[in-house]
Design a protein around this motif. Structure first.
Motif, PDB file in Angstrom:
ATOM      1  N   ASP A 162       6.578  10.984  -7.379  1.00 16.62           N
ATOM      2  CA  ASP A 162       6.560  10.987  -8.836  1.00 16.62           C
ATOM      3  C   ASP A 162       5.375  10.153  -9.314  1.00 16.62           C
ATOM      4  OD1 ASP A 162       7.269  11.443 -11.408  1.00 16.62           O
ATOM      5  OD2 ASP A 162       9.241  10.457 -11.303  1.00 16.62           O
ATOM      6  N   GLU A 163       4.332  10.811  -9.804  1.00 18.49           N
ATOM      7  CA  GLU A 163       3.103  10.145 -10.250  1.00 18.49           C
ATOM      8  C   GLU A 163       2.631   9.134  -9.202  1.00 18.49           C
ATOM      9  OE1 GLU A 163       2.136  11.010 -13.420  1.00 18.49           O
ATOM     10  OE2 GLU A 163       3.964  11.530 -14.510  1.00 18.49           O
ATOM     11  N   PRO A 164       2.384   9.570  -7.970  1.00 16.98           N
ATOM     12  CA  PRO A 164       2.126   8.598  -6.888  1.00 16.98           C
ATOM     13  C   PRO A 164       0.738   7.981  -6.933  1.00 16.98           C
ATOM     14  CG  PRO A 164       1.887  10.822  -6.040  1.00 16.98           C
ATOM     15  CD  PRO A 164       2.330  10.959  -7.476  1.00 16.98           C
ATOM     16  N   THR A 165      -0.143   8.480  -7.814  1.00 10.71           N
ATOM     17  CA  THR A 165      -1.505   7.942  -7.820  1.00 10.71           C
ATOM     18  C   THR A 165      -1.790   7.125  -9.072  1.00 10.71           C
ATOM     19  OG1 THR A 165      -2.327   9.986  -8.827  1.00 10.71           O
ATOM     20  CG2 THR A 165      -2.372   9.850  -6.433  1.00 10.71           C
TER      21      THR A 165
ATOM     22  N   GLU B 237      -5.158  15.540 -14.038  1.00  9.36           N
ATOM     23  CA  GLU B 237      -5.694  16.904 -13.926  1.00  9.36           C
ATOM     24  C   GLU B 237      -6.825  16.993 -12.914  1.00  9.36           C
ATOM     25  OE1 GLU B 237      -6.603  18.390 -17.789  1.00  9.36           O
ATOM     26  OE2 GLU B 237      -4.540  18.065 -18.499  1.00  9.36           O
ATOM     27  N   ALA B 238      -7.621  15.920 -12.814  1.00  9.17           N
ATOM     28  CA  ALA B 238      -8.717  15.910 -11.848  1.00  9.17           C
ATOM     29  C   ALA B 238      -8.162  16.087 -10.447  1.00  9.17           C
ATOM     30  CB  ALA B 238      -9.480  14.591 -11.952  1.00  9.17           C
ATOM     31  N   LEU B 239      -7.058  15.435 -10.205  1.00 11.65           N
ATOM     32  CA  LEU B 239      -6.418  15.509  -8.895  1.00 11.65           C
ATOM     33  C   LEU B 239      -5.959  16.937  -8.613  1.00 11.65           C
ATOM     34  CD1 LEU B 239      -5.967  13.032  -7.043  1.00 11.65           C
ATOM     35  CD2 LEU B 239      -3.573  13.127  -7.708  1.00 11.65           C
ATOM     36  N   VAL B 240      -5.326  17.543  -9.623  1.00  7.13           N
ATOM     37  CA  VAL B 240      -4.816  18.910  -9.459  1.00  7.13           C
ATOM     38  C   VAL B 240      -5.964  19.865  -9.170  1.00  7.13           C
ATOM     39  CG1 VAL B 240      -3.559  20.792 -10.584  1.00  7.13           C
ATOM     40  CG2 VAL B 240      -2.873  18.414 -10.960  1.00  7.13           C
ATOM     41  N   ARG B 241      -7.095  19.607  -9.839  1.00  3.00           N
ATOM     42  CA  ARG B 241      -8.250  20.484  -9.605  1.00  3.00           C
ATOM     43  C   ARG B 241      -8.779  20.328  -8.188  1.00  3.00           C
ATOM     44  NH1 ARG B 241      -9.531  19.392 -14.961  1.00  3.00           N
ATOM     45  NH2 ARG B 241     -10.857  17.636 -14.414  1.00  3.00           N
TER      46      ARG B 241
END
Ligand SMILES: Nc1ncnc2c1ncn2[C@@H]1O[C@H](COP(=O)(O)OP(=O)(O)O)[C@@H](O)[C@H]1O
Ligand SMILES: [Mg+2]
Lengths: 223, 316
Positions: free
Chosen positions: A165-168, A200-204
């Motif tokens: 859950d939001e680990p970063t 979102e950067a992570l998802v990308r």
């Protein structure tokens, strides 16, 4: 493998509006899913259902080949929880315990031999960059260190399902990327991984199917 | 390289979560009370079995003017007639076999009377003959024994102790019932105190328990951690309370010793030596006292197991 069929969840039995309504989706063993949606959409609530911290109010939920909604015996649910690694948004470390003891807990609760625990805990903490912080009490750690300890605790016992859950949130970018690479590697080795995030950067960076929640409903199942 | 592990810790830190000191002291106080109650009950039972049990089978027969001939109608017959005491003894010889008949000797009589009359050997009082009749187990004296003897040897008194013994037994039984009630009450209070302490511990450790539960701790693991803690505290409190109760208890038995003695000879007026005390405490009471701390520990353990398991039911 995870399968939800028409799952709804109310925080209280008599609450009028469900936090999660009518969710149906499937994630195969070894699958990776982003869990996206605005704040308050129900991501944390869904993860807590998948971690068997609460049971659905309606519908059926199957986890790692067990139907947890079929009046399953408590001992089965306990063993199920032992096969899940969860990184909570608020970390949930034992404040009085050292970093090493916190990370050792899941293995100790499964009565693994102490020398095996020592090896695993040491190497996983070295990997998350806490190799020199083993004896520090969890209550004295910075936010980032707490998050890394929570991540180490969630993967140390090689669970079949990892929920993050939001680990970063509290991590620097390089650490976040490193973590993502590991999650992706674990999933390719057969661990199911679900990561809730805003980033979102992570998802990308890692293009994988996404489950998108909005006000407790599933609006997109990217599978 | 040894890890800086802090041992087999799981973060519950129960020594800080449970109201230790108050639980320990309360259990100690209750064990003290239970030990005294147990002692009272044992004492009542011992006295009642020794007195009442013995007394039921015992007749005491007094023959006044024992050395006079039976019927001094004519002076010529005087030597031919048996004495009144001998006549009674002869009558008693017809009692069922197994009956012991013993006429107290002058010395025994004197020893019996010394506490009341001083040196009885020198008293001018005409002393009656005292005959102890001990019936065999399960035997009863003939109902008309006193009439028969009195008709034959006028002025003979038969003291039957059965009534006495019934009353004593009833008294002892009500004392025992009170003691049982007191022990049950103490046990009930111990259960409630443990339950309250456990509840307090559970509410201060709520978050930690939820984390442990989430990490896959079983109900029996969490309940066991709490139960061994309260059980251990109760064991310590029970030991302390029982040990503290030994002082008043020994004093009590020291005072009760002369009354509990079973034979006439042992009922001396001087108190026994302190060193003989272990012999005076009944074996079953020692067993009961030794069991007390373990009973306290068991109550603590079971109550806590129950409380924690019920509490954990709120989590799936
Ligand atoms: N402890 C709580 N008590 C009551 N309502 C809550 C609590 N936590 C969250 N909620 C509500 O439940 C809904 C879902 O929240 P949550 O699952 O935390 O969403 P997300 O993780 O996507 O931000 C939101 O409407 C939120 O306001
Ligand atoms: Mg959330």
């Amino acid at each position: 493998m995870i399968r939800l069929t028409n799952v709804s969840w109310r925080r209280e039995r008599k609450a009028s509006t469900p936090v999660l309504s009518n969710l149906s989706f499937e994630v195969p063993q070894g699958g990776f899913r982003w869990l996206l949606g605005p704040s308050g959409a129900g991501k944390t609530s869904l993860l807590s259902l998948l971690h068997v911290e609460s049971l659905p109010s309606d519908g059926t939920l199957c986890l790692l080949d067990k139907d947890v909604t079929a009046h399953t015996h408590r001992s089965v649910l306990v063993r199920l929880r032992q096969r899940i690694g969860m990184v909570h948004q608020d970390f949930r470390l034992m404040p009085d315990l050292s970093v090493a003891d916190n990370v050792a807990l899941p293995m100790r609760l499964q009565h693994r031999p102490e020398d095996e625990i020592t090896d695993e805990v040491q190497s996983i903490l070295k990997w998350v960059g806490l190799g020199d912080r083993l004896g520090v009490r969890a209550s004295r750690l910075s936010g980032g260190e707490q998050q890394r300890t929570a991540i180490a605790r969630a993967i140390v016992h090689r669970p079949g399902l990892i929920l993050a859950d939001e680990p970063t949130n509290a991590l620097e970018e390089p650490q976040a990327h490193k973590l993502l690479d590991m999650f992706s590697e674990l999933s390719s080795m057969g661990t199911t991984v679900i990561v809730a995030t805003h980033n979102e950067a992570l998802v990308r960076r890692l293009s994988r199917p996404a489950l998108v929640l909005e006000r407790g409903r599933l609006v997109q199942d990217g599978a | 390289m040894a890890l800086p592990f802090s041992g087999r810790k799981d973060g519950l830190s129960l020594s800080e979560a449970l109201p230790d000191r108050s639980l320990f002291i309360l259990v100690a106080m209750m064990s003290f009370l239970a030990a005294l109650t147990l002692t009272g009950a044992t004492g009542a039972r011992t006295l009642s079995t020794r007195w009442a049990g013995g007394a039921a089978q015992l007749l005491t027969i007094q023959v006044s003017e024992p050395d006079q001939p039976l019927a001094a109608t004519s002076k010529a017959d005087k030597t031919a007639q048996p004495t009144r005491a001998d006549a009674v003894l002869a009558d008693l010889a017809t009692l069922p076999t197994g009956t012991q008949v013993h006429r107290l000797t002058q010395e025994e009589l004197a020893r019996l009377l010394t506490p009341w009359l001083g040196d009885a050997g020198k008293t001018a009082l005409p002393l009656p003959a005292v005959i102890e009749v001990r019936l065999a187990e399960g035997q009863e004296a003939p109902a008309n024994l006193e009439q028969t003897l009195d008709a034959h040897v006028p002025g003979t008194v038969v003291e039957h102790n059965a009534e006495w013994s019934t009353r004593l037994r009833a008294l002892a039984q009500s004392l025992l019932a009170c003691a049982a009630l007191a022990l049950a009450t103490v046990g009930g209070i111990a259960t409630m105190i443990t339950a309250l302490a456990t509840k307090a511990g559970l509410s201060t450790r709520r978050d930690i328990i939820e984390i442990l539960h989430g990490l896959g701790a079983t109900d029996s693991y969490i309940a066991g951690r709490f139960a061994w803690r309260t059980g251990g505290l109760a064991l310590g409190g029970g030991l302390l309370g029982t040990l503290l109760a030994m002082a008043p208890l020994l004093l009590l038995f020291r005072m009760a010793a002369p009354f509990a003695a079973s034979t006439l000879q042992a009922a001396s007026t001087t108190m026994p030596d302190w060193r003989t005390l272990p012999d005076l405490l009944p074996g079953d009471m020692l067993v009961g006292l030794a069991a007390l701390p373990f009973v306290a520990a068991f109550i603590g353990w079971v109550t806590t197991q129950f409380m924690v398991r019920v509490w954990l039911r709120r989590l799936p």
